[in-house]
Design an enzyme around this catalytic site. Structure first.
Site, mmCIF file in Angstrom:
data_model
loop_
_atom_site.group_PDB
_atom_site.id
_atom_site.type_symbol
_atom_site.label_atom_id
_atom_site.label_comp_id
_atom_site.label_asym_id
_atom_site.label_seq_id
_atom_site.Cartn_x
_atom_site.Cartn_y
_atom_site.Cartn_z
ATOM 1 N N SER A 1 -5.730 -2.703 -0.062
ATOM 2 C CA SER A 1 -6.173 -1.579 -1.295
ATOM 3 C C SER A 1 -5.995 -0.247 -0.679
ATOM 4 O O SER A 1 -6.122 0.785 -1.285
ATOM 5 C CB SER A 1 -7.673 -1.876 -1.524
ATOM 6 O OG SER A 1 -8.611 -1.702 -0.166
ATOM 7 N N LYS B 1 -8.846 7.524 2.295
ATOM 8 C CA LYS B 1 -8.713 6.749 1.451
ATOM 9 C C LYS B 1 -9.754 7.073 0.184
ATOM 10 O O LYS B 1 -10.950 7.278 0.822
ATOM 11 C CB LYS B 1 -8.744 5.357 1.741
ATOM 12 C CG LYS B 1 -8.720 4.158 0.750
ATOM 13 C CD LYS B 1 -8.742 2.716 1.528
ATOM 14 C CE LYS B 1 -8.738 1.667 0.572
ATOM 15 N NZ LYS B 1 -8.737 0.496 1.554
ATOM 16 N N SER C 1 -7.021 -5.414 3.486
ATOM 17 C CA SER C 1 -6.367 -4.214 3.012
ATOM 18 C C SER C 1 -6.097 -3.145 3.968
ATOM 19 O O SER C 1 -5.433 -1.998 3.343
ATOM 20 C CB SER C 1 -7.631 -3.588 2.264
ATOM 21 O OG SER C 1 -7.999 -4.630 0.919
#
Length: 474
Positions: free
Chosen positions: A149, A73, A173
Site C-alpha cells: 500500500s 504516507k 506494503s
C-alpha cells in the site's frame, strides 16, 4: 533533471553540512520534480509546499538528514495540520491536530516534510488504486502498478522526487512497492520503530513503519534515527548490537541461506521470476555463502486461516474508532467493495474466534521462527508474477473474492513474516525482459536487521542497481 536527484538522503545531508546547498534549495528542487512527474504518476496526494519552505528556512535539528525533503504516507502517521484520508472518501475530512511519535522522530532526523503520498483505501491492497485518490503509476512504465500500500512513496522515490519516503508494511506494503519500483524496502522487526503513545492501530502487531529508499545506507541511517525504544513500549524490539550505519560497513561473513519458490497455494511462479531467483542464489554462492534450496515447510493454510479472524476483528475495531471520531457510519458510496466486505466480515467475528486465531497464530509462528534456528537468511521473490498493469487488481471494479484471488497470485510471499514479526527486505536485483524491476526478498531471524543490512550492502556493491533509471526520472 537537476543535480540533486542523483544523491541519496545521506549524500544530500552532507552537501547541506558542507554549505554547498541550503535546505531551501533542496526543497525547491524537490517541488520542481514533484510538479514535473506527479501528473503522470499520481504519487503525491497532498502538497505542503509553503509549510515546507518555511521549515527549510530553519532552524533545523542537527540530525543525519538535515535539510532532506521527505514524504509521509497518507495512512496512519499523523502530521499536525495535515489531512489523513486513509485513501478513503469516508475519512476525507480528517485533519490531525498534532504530530504522532514517529513524525516527531522524522523531524528530529532533520527532514523537511513536503507532502503526503498515495495509498489504497485503508492500505488494504497490494496495489495503489482507489476510488478516492486514484491509481498511482510506476515510473518504469506508467501502464503498470507501483505496488501497495506504500505505492505513492515508492513511485515518488523511484522517480527521484525525493531520495526516500515514509512507508508502512502490514502484509507486504513496504516490500511489494519496493519490488515493483526497483527500491530498497526493509520491513523492520515488530515494534522496532515505535509510534506511541497513541498507537492503537499497531495492537495487532503485523504492521511496522520504515522507509523506501534507493540505497541501503539511507535505510540503515534512518533506522538508527527512528528505531529507538520508548520506555513505555509494551513490546519493545530487542536492542541492536551497534548502529546500523556501522553494520553496513561490516562483512556479512559466510551465511547459511535457504531459498525457495514455494507458494502457499502450490501454484508455480512465473518462469521469469523463477529465473531471477535462481540467478540470485547463484550470485550468493559466488560470494561464498552456503546456499541451499529449501522451503519454509510451514502450514500456510492453517496460518492464513488463523490470521483471518484476527485481521477482521482488528479492522472492524479500527473502523469503529474512525466512526466514533467522525460521529457517523459510512454511507454506501464512501467505501469500496473490498472495504465493505472487510468491515462487514470483521463485525461478525466473535471474541472467541479472534482469540482462537491469536492462539493458533502463536503456535504457528513458532514453526516459522524455528526455521531460522538452522538458517541465517531465507530468500524468495517478492512477487510471483511480473509487475501487473494498472486495472488488473482494481479494488473498485472487481468483486472482493476475485480481487483477493488475484492478490494471492501476485503477492504470495510476504505475509508470514508480518505474522512472525521478523525483519524482511526487498532488494532490486533483477529486471524483467519488459524492463520492469524484479525484487528479491531476504528474511532474517527476529530482531536481526543487522544481518540483512550487511548482506544488502554486500549485494549493493557486487550487483549494483544505482545506475538503473526508470523512464520517468529526476
Amino acid at each position: 533533471m537537476d543535480q540533486f536527484s542523483e544523491y541519496d538522503g545521506v549524500g544530500l545531508a552532507e552537501l547541506v553540512a558542507r554549505g554547498e546547498v541550503t535546505p531551501l534549495e533542496l526543497t525547491e528542487a524537490a517541488i520542481e520534480r514533484i510538479e514535473r512527474h506527479n501528473p503522470a504518476l499520481n504519487a503525491i496526494v497532498y502538497k505542503a509546499y509553503d509549510e515546507a519552505r518555511e521549515v527549510a528556512k530553519g532552524p533545523l535539528p542537527e540530525g543525519p538528514f538535515r535539510g532532506v525533503p521527505f514524504l509521509i504516507k497518507d495512512l496512519g502517521v499523523p502530521v499536525a495540520g495535515w489531512p489523513r484520508s486513509y485513501g478513503s472518501r469516508f475519512a476525507a475530512s480528517v485533519v490531525d491536530a498534532q504530530d504522532c511519535g514517529l513524525t516527531r522522530r522524522y523531524r528530529e532526523a532533520g527532514v523537511v516534510l513536503v507532502g503526503k503520498t498515495n495509498t489504497p483505501e485503508y492500505g488494504i491492497t497490494g496495489t495503489t488504486e482507489g476510488a478516492y485518490l486514484g491509481a498511482c503509476r510506476n515510473p518504469w512504465n506508467p501502464a503498470h502498478i507501483s505496488g501497495g500500500s506504500s505505492g505513492g512513496a515508492a513511485a515518488a522515490v523511484a522517480s527521484g522526487m525525493v531520495p526516500m519516503a515514509h512507508a508502512s508494511d502490514g502484509l507486504g506494503s513496504i516490500r511489494i512497492p519496493a519490488a515493483c519500483c526497483g527500491l530498497v524496502g526493509l520491513k523492520v522487526t515488530r515494534d522496532r520503530t515505535p509510534n506511541g503513545p497513541d498507537d492503537t492501530h499497531y495492537a495487532m502487531g503485523f504492521s511496522v513503519d520504515h522507509v523506501v529508499t534507493r540505497t541501503v545506507r539511507d535505510s540503515a541511517v534512518m533506522l538508527d534515527a527512528t528505531g529507538k525504544p520508548r520506555p513505555d513500549a509494551p513490546f519493545a524490539a530487542p536492542p541492536k548490537e551497534r548502529p546500523y550505519v556501522e553494520e553496513i560497513e561490516r562483512s556479512p561473513g559466510r551465511l547459511k541461506i535457504a531459498w525457495s519458490a514455494e507458494t502457499p497455494s502450490g501454484r508455480p511462479i512465473d518462469p521469469e521470476i523463477l529465473a531471477a531467483l535462481q540467478a540470485t542464489a547463484q550470485l550468493l554462492k559466488g560470494l561464498g555463502h552456503e546456499v541451499v534450496e529449501k522451503g519454509l515447510g510451514i502450514d500456510y493454510r492453517a496460518l492464513y486461516a488463523a490470521r483471518a479472524p484476527v485481521s477482521g476483528a482488528n479492522f472492524a475495531a479500527e473502523m469503529g474508532r474512525l466512526i466514533e471520531e467522525l460521529g457517523r457510519e459510512p454511507e454506501e458510496h464512501e467505501l469500496e467493495p473490498l472495504t465493505w466486505a472487510s468491515l462487514r466480515g470483521g463485525r461478525k467475528v466473535t471474541g472467541e474466534q479472534a482469540f482462537r486465531g491469536w492462539q493458533d497464530l502463536r503456535v504457528l509462528n513458532r514453526r516459522t521462527l524455528a526455521f531460522f534456528e538452522d538458517w541465517d537468511v531465507y530468500l524468495c521473490p517478492v512477487l510471483g508474477t511480473p509487475v501487473p498493469q494498472v486495472g488488473y487488481m482494481d479494488p473498485v471494479a472487481l468483486e472482493p473474492r476475485e480481487m483477493n484471488r488475484r492478490q494471492s497470485e501476485v503477492f504470495p510471499f510476504t505475509p508470514p513474516f508480518n505474522f512472525s514479526g521478523q525483519p524482511s527486505m526487498s532488494l532490486p536485483l533483477a529486471t524483467s525482459k519488459s524492463g520492469l524491476p524484479i525484487g528479491m526478498m531476504f528474511t532474517a531471524r527476529f530482531a536481526d536487521e543487522a544481518t540483512l543490512l550487511r548482506l544488502a550492502a554486500q549485494l549493493e556493491k557486487e550487483a549494483p542497481w544505482k545506475d538503473r533509471r526508470p523512464a520517468l526520472w529526476g
